[in-house]
Motif scaffolding. Sequence first.
Motif, PDB file in Angstrom:
ATOM      1  N   ARG A  36       0.819  -1.217   0.000  1.00  0.00           N
ATOM      2  CA  ARG A  36       0.000   0.000   0.000  1.00  0.00           C
ATOM      3  C   ARG A  36       0.850   1.264   0.000  1.00  0.00           C
ATOM      4  O   ARG A  36       0.441   2.305   0.497  1.00  0.00           O
ATOM      5  CB  ARG A  36      -0.987   0.043   1.180  1.00  0.00           C
ATOM      6  N   GLY A  37       2.067   1.137  -0.538  1.00  0.00           N
ATOM      7  CA  GLY A  37       2.934   2.308  -0.614  1.00  0.00           C
ATOM      8  C   GLY A  37       2.807   3.041  -1.914  1.00  0.00           C
ATOM      9  O   GLY A  37       3.572   3.963  -2.188  1.00  0.00           O
ATOM     10  N   GLY A  38       1.864   2.604  -2.732  1.00  0.00           N
ATOM     11  CA  GLY A  38       1.621   3.302  -3.991  1.00  0.00           C
ATOM     12  C   GLY A  38       2.317   2.669  -5.174  1.00  0.00           C
ATOM     13  O   GLY A  38       2.113   3.082  -6.302  1.00  0.00           O
ATOM     14  N   TYR A  39       3.151   1.676  -4.926  1.00  0.00           N
ATOM     15  CA  TYR A  39       3.824   1.079  -6.079  1.00  0.00           C
ATOM     16  C   TYR A  39       3.778  -0.434  -6.064  1.00  0.00           C
ATOM     17  O   TYR A  39       4.643  -1.102  -6.584  1.00  0.00           O
ATOM     18  CB  TYR A  39       5.265   1.570  -6.215  1.00  0.00           C
ATOM     19  N   ASN A  40       2.711  -0.998  -5.447  1.00  0.00           N
ATOM     20  CA  ASN A  40       2.390  -2.402  -5.656  1.00  0.00           C
ATOM     21  C   ASN A  40       3.512  -3.350  -5.260  1.00  0.00           C
ATOM     22  O   ASN A  40       3.824  -4.289  -5.975  1.00  0.00           O
ATOM     23  CB  ASN A  40       2.012  -2.627  -7.138  1.00  0.00           C
TER      24      ASN A  40
END
Lengths: 115, 114
Positions: free
Chosen positions: B96-100
Amino acid sequence: ETGVTQSPTHLIKTRGQQVTLRCSSQSGHNTVSWYQQALGQGPQFIFQYYREEENGRGNFPPRFSGLQFPNYSSELNVNALELDDSALYLCASSSGLAGDQETQYFGPGTRLLVL
Amino acid sequence: AQSVTQLGSHVSVSEGALVLLRCNYSSSVPPYLFWYVQYPNQGLQLLLKYTSAATLVKGINGFEAEFKKSETSFHLTKPSAHMSDAAEYFCAVSDRGGYNKLIFGAGTRLAVHP
């Protein structure tokens, strides 16, 4: 539709050498992630490339580096190999459209043995 | 930070018996959860994923998993094991850090006996 392919399938190197592993992403995918899977463990995230730029990195030293090309294929380079680098290296591609819930499609991996 | 724990590194069942592989997660945000299978000398294949649409998720090859928020679990089940199900199974959570980025558990090796 061609899936994710990786080359070579197996590789033996000696400590201190350098290695390059290659990955071709699935058709239509612009995002490639690399994982290291040590024997008996789950895969660990190394880094991800999105449209030729590094998009995120795991807890791996700088001697692990990568590239992504205009056709979205990718390379993983490891310098100054150490015995602990012996592992299965997995490449995964995704479409880059669905963010964190996106499915990653994995290749068969390259098994690296460092002696 | 997100993490995954798979209880039981090895599970052995008889052909036709229920398969239950356990996965518990830790996440500070609503998680996205995945189950992958790895056959010998192969890469990982997605079995199913949970992305908050429905708590009971059906996957390929007769597998399903139920998301239980109160128990922070996402156990994988199959009513009747087949010899071809013998493989390594990995539970993973999206960072969920924005880069999967996927965070995997240590895996559970399933053996199926005749």
